[in-house]
Design a protein around this motif. Structure first.
Motif, PDB file in Angstrom:
ATOM      1  N   GLN A   1      13.372   7.949  -2.146  1.00 36.50           N
ATOM      2  CA  GLN A   1      11.962   8.004  -2.520  1.00 36.50           C
ATOM      3  C   GLN A   1      11.407   9.427  -2.480  1.00 36.50           C
ATOM      4  OE1 GLN A   1       9.851   5.085  -0.083  1.00 36.50           O
ATOM      5  NE2 GLN A   1       9.384   3.927  -1.937  1.00 36.50           N
ATOM      6  N   LEU A   2      11.820  10.189  -1.475  1.00 30.41           N
ATOM      7  CA  LEU A   2      11.321  11.556  -1.371  1.00 30.41           C
ATOM      8  C   LEU A   2      11.747  12.388  -2.577  1.00 30.41           C
ATOM      9  CD1 LEU A   2      11.817  12.383   2.426  1.00 30.41           C
ATOM     10  CD2 LEU A   2       9.685  11.895   1.226  1.00 30.41           C
ATOM     11  N   ARG A   3      13.009  12.189  -3.017  1.00 34.85           N
ATOM     12  CA  ARG A   3      13.499  12.942  -4.182  1.00 34.85           C
ATOM     13  C   ARG A   3      12.723  12.548  -5.431  1.00 34.85           C
ATOM     14  NH1 ARG A   3      17.439  12.390  -8.126  1.00 34.85           N
ATOM     15  NH2 ARG A   3      18.442  14.360  -8.752  1.00 34.85           N
ATOM     16  N   SER A   4      12.455  11.254  -5.565  1.00 35.50           N
ATOM     17  CA  SER A   4      11.699  10.776  -6.720  1.00 35.50           C
ATOM     18  C   SER A   4      10.276  11.324  -6.713  1.00 35.50           C
ATOM     19  CB  SER A   4      11.670   9.247  -6.713  1.00 35.50           C
ATOM     20  OG  SER A   4      10.834   8.757  -7.736  1.00 35.50           O
TER      21      SER A   4
ATOM     22  N   SER B   1       3.663  17.459 -12.142  1.00 33.74           N
ATOM     23  CA  SER B   1       2.218  17.211 -12.141  1.00 33.74           C
ATOM     24  C   SER B   1       1.430  18.515 -12.245  1.00 33.74           C
ATOM     25  CB  SER B   1       1.808  16.476 -10.863  1.00 33.74           C
ATOM     26  OG  SER B   1       0.399  16.386 -10.778  1.00 33.74           O
ATOM     27  N   PRO B   2       0.391  18.541 -13.091  1.00 34.90           N
ATOM     28  CA  PRO B   2      -0.451  19.739 -13.187  1.00 34.90           C
ATOM     29  C   PRO B   2      -1.341  19.933 -11.959  1.00 34.90           C
ATOM     30  CG  PRO B   2      -1.363  17.979 -14.541  1.00 34.90           C
ATOM     31  CD  PRO B   2      -0.042  17.483 -14.033  1.00 34.90           C
ATOM     32  N   PHE B   3      -1.431  18.902 -11.102  1.00 29.53           N
ATOM     33  CA  PHE B   3      -2.300  18.996  -9.925  1.00 29.53           C
ATOM     34  C   PHE B   3      -1.574  19.508  -8.683  1.00 29.53           C
ATOM     35  CE2 PHE B   3      -4.035  15.547 -12.555  1.00 29.53           C
ATOM     36  CZ  PHE B   3      -5.302  16.057 -12.789  1.00 29.53           C
TER      37      PHE B   3
ATOM     38  N   ARG C   1       2.578   7.230  -6.688  1.00 25.48           N
ATOM     39  CA  ARG C   1       1.596   8.202  -7.194  1.00 25.48           C
ATOM     40  C   ARG C   1       1.547   9.368  -6.207  1.00 25.48           C
ATOM     41  NH1 ARG C   1       0.686   3.137  -8.019  1.00 25.48           N
ATOM     42  NH2 ARG C   1      -0.185   2.381 -10.009  1.00 25.48           N
ATOM     43  N   PRO C   2       2.519  10.262  -6.245  1.00 24.70           N
ATOM     44  CA  PRO C   2       2.674  11.305  -5.219  1.00 24.70           C
ATOM     45  C   PRO C   2       1.445  12.189  -5.030  1.00 24.70           C
ATOM     46  CG  PRO C   2       4.603  11.212  -6.637  1.00 24.70           C
ATOM     47  CD  PRO C   2       3.583  10.319  -7.253  1.00 24.70           C
ATOM     48  N   VAL C   3       0.740  12.497  -6.118  1.00 26.55           N
ATOM     49  CA  VAL C   3      -0.451  13.342  -5.986  1.00 26.55           C
ATOM     50  C   VAL C   3      -1.512  12.630  -5.145  1.00 26.55           C
ATOM     51  CG1 VAL C   3      -2.366  14.411  -7.230  1.00 26.55           C
ATOM     52  CG2 VAL C   3      -0.036  14.601  -8.127  1.00 26.55           C
ATOM     53  N   LEU C   4      -1.740  11.353  -5.442  1.00 30.50           N
ATOM     54  CA  LEU C   4      -2.715  10.575  -4.676  1.00 30.50           C
ATOM     55  C   LEU C   4      -2.240  10.385  -3.233  1.00 30.50           C
ATOM     56  CD1 LEU C   4      -5.352   8.994  -4.726  1.00 30.50           C
ATOM     57  CD2 LEU C   4      -4.056   6.976  -5.460  1.00 30.50           C
ATOM     58  N   TYR C   5      -0.934  10.212  -3.067  1.00 35.98           N
ATOM     59  CA  TYR C   5      -0.354  10.052  -1.728  1.00 35.98           C
ATOM     60  C   TYR C   5      -0.597  11.312  -0.893  1.00 35.98           C
ATOM     61  CZ  TYR C   5       3.304   9.137   1.782  1.00 35.98           C
ATOM     62  OH  TYR C   5       3.997   8.931   2.943  1.00 35.98           O
TER      63      TYR C   5
ATOM     64  N   ILE D   1       0.840  -1.211   0.000  1.00 36.03           N
ATOM     65  CA  ILE D   1       0.000   0.000   0.000  1.00 36.03           C
ATOM     66  C   ILE D   1       0.867   1.251   0.000  1.00 36.03           C
ATOM     67  CG2 ILE D   1      -1.678   1.329   1.344  1.00 36.03           C
ATOM     68  CD1 ILE D   1      -2.797  -1.339   2.346  1.00 36.03           C
ATOM     69  N   ALA D   2       1.895   1.257   0.859  1.00 33.52           N
ATOM     70  CA  ALA D   2       2.764   2.430   0.942  1.00 33.52           C
ATOM     71  C   ALA D   2       3.500   2.664  -0.373  1.00 33.52           C
ATOM     72  CB  ALA D   2       3.756   2.258   2.089  1.00 33.52           C
ATOM     73  N   ARG D   3       4.050   1.572  -0.955  1.00 31.60           N
ATOM     74  CA  ARG D   3       4.785   1.734  -2.218  1.00 31.60           C
ATOM     75  C   ARG D   3       3.860   2.187  -3.341  1.00 31.60           C
ATOM     76  NH1 ARG D   3       7.192  -2.971  -0.257  1.00 31.60           N
ATOM     77  NH2 ARG D   3       5.805  -4.277  -1.531  1.00 31.60           N
TER      78      ARG D   3
END
Length: 418
Positions: A101-104, A112-114, A43-47, A36-38
């Motif tokens: 992961q944070l950098r990615s 992202s446009p969002f 998907r950073p926007v959803l995260y 779930i975490a990965r």
């Protein structure tokens, strides 16, 4: 008020327990939780959106369910709920976090446009939460009508539970003894000191200190009392007063107007939109914006409120009922050899508009040969911002309390009230 079980709290507790168990036994839970975490971090926007929903949704649901605008003390299960919520947020942030992961995620968010929408949404939610926290914890004030969120906050700090053994916002009465003159102040929120933080600054206490040790001034008043209940409360008081001051404000006739088309409170109704009304009634920020900034600052609404009240005194049917209630107080005091006097309060911000009702009341009591202290000329001759509690609350402020105490003192001593 009994509290119902909150299913949300149970869900939060279960999730918290699972994550705690995972910390102790990573082999059992890591595959599921790690996936779930990965998946979210890919998907950073959803995260980011998930974190917002968990944090602010969890706080909002707890607030509505357990801390509505009339206020409650925190209890143990609420502390547990909040602790679990904090733990879940920390777990979402740091669980199975890999180097880089944070950098990615940052690179993906930058493209992202969002992202701009999320930044705006996050900022607004943080500001709302900050303002909500400030109004709930630090902004303690009152309003004229006694139904805003901040007003309940004042009641929780300065009114509810601040009673003597008889249930009034007053010190314990002195037992009867030779030479003691007992004075009762019978009334409503004006008599109990609505909006006055320190009980010693209310006019009954100021009067008692001015009169000295041979007098005991007792308060028989609660916020919201109208004329229909005051005689019963006076009769029920365990100590017989020698003098009764009926502290009368124009809305003491309100019991005849409630739930009718003439109800003055209809000038400050909640919106007809159910969703907007729910939002206003459950959160301090919209409550303050709607009532304090939009409703109470409207001169037209205030004028209409006073007009509705004064109209009741020129309505023959309503006035005859009110006059009968007042006459019953007069008769009972005479039958019990009690010196009844009346302190008439106008609407302090609308002195001229109150005059017709004040004249009607003064005329009634003068016919009954009851001494009347009319605060209208006293307030008019002593203008100051301190006549009212605050710009949202036209109850008597500190200056008006002092003027009323002086007027009552002069009445007792047989001198003219200046």
């Amino acid at each position: 008020m009994p509290r119902e079980e909150n299913p949300l709290a149970a869900v939060v507790a279960v999730v918290c327990m699972v994550t705690l168990l995972d910390a102790a036994d990573k082999r059992r839970f890591r595959p599921a939780l790690g996936w779930i975490a990965r998946w979210l971090r890919a998907r950073p926007v959803l995260y980011w959106l998930t974190l917002l929903i968990v944090v602010f949704g969890g706080l909002a649901l707890w607030t509505v369910d357990r801390q509505p605008t009339y206020g409650r003390w925190l209890v143990a299960d609420e502390y547990c709920y909040l602790a679990c919520l904090v733990w879940i947020v920390l777990y979402l942030l740091f669980y199975d976090l890999k180097p880089g992961q944070l950098r990615s995620m940052g690179i993906k968010l930058a493209k992202s446009p969002f992202t701009g929408i999320l930044i705006t949404l996050t900022t607004l939610l943080i500001l709302f939460t900050g303002l909500e926290t400030y109004l709930r914890l630090f902004y303690i004030t009152t309003d004229s009508y006694g139904f805003t969120a901040m007003n309940y906050h004042w009641y929780a700090n300065f009114y509810w539970g601040k009673y003597n053994s008889l249930g009034f916002r007053d010190y314990e009465p002195i037992p009867d003894r030779p030479g003691l003159t007992r004075i009762a102040i019978l009334g409503d929120s004006f008599a109990m000191g609505h909006g006055i933080d320190n009980i010693d600054d209310t006019f009954p206490q100021l009067l008692e200190r001015a009169l000295g040790a041979d007098y005991d001034v007792n308060v028989i008043a609660h916020s919201g009392w109208d004329t229909d209940i005051q005689l019963f409360q006076l009769q029920s008081y365990p100590l017989k007063p020698d003098i009764v001051f009926l502290s009368y404000y124009l809305n003491d006739i309100d019991y005849l107007l409630t739930a009718t088309d003439a109800d003055p409170d209809r000038n400050f109704d909640t919106p007809n939109n159910p969703a907007l009304s729910w939002f206003i009634l459950n959160f301090f920020v919209p409550n303050f914006a709607y009532y304090n900034l939009m409703q109470f600052t409207s001169a037209a609404r205030s004028t209409n409120f006073v007009a509705d009240l004064t109209a009741a005194y020129t309505d023959d049917a309503l006035w005859s009922q009110q006059a009968q209630r007042l006459f019953e107080i007069v008769v009972w005091c005479r039958e019990n050899d009690i010196d009844l006097r009346v302190l008439l309060w106008p609407h302090i911000r609308e002195l001229d508009a109150s005059q017709a009702a004040i004249d009607q009341l003064r005329g009634f009591f003068e016919v009954q040969q009851i001494p009347v202290i009319d605060m209208t000329p006293i307030l008019r001759d002593n203008p100051s911002p301190g006549l009212i509690v605050n710009r949202f609350d036209t109850h008597p402020g500190l200056d008006a309390q002092r003027l009323a105490a002086a007027a009552l003192y002069n009445s007792i001593m047989g001198t003219r009230a200046d």
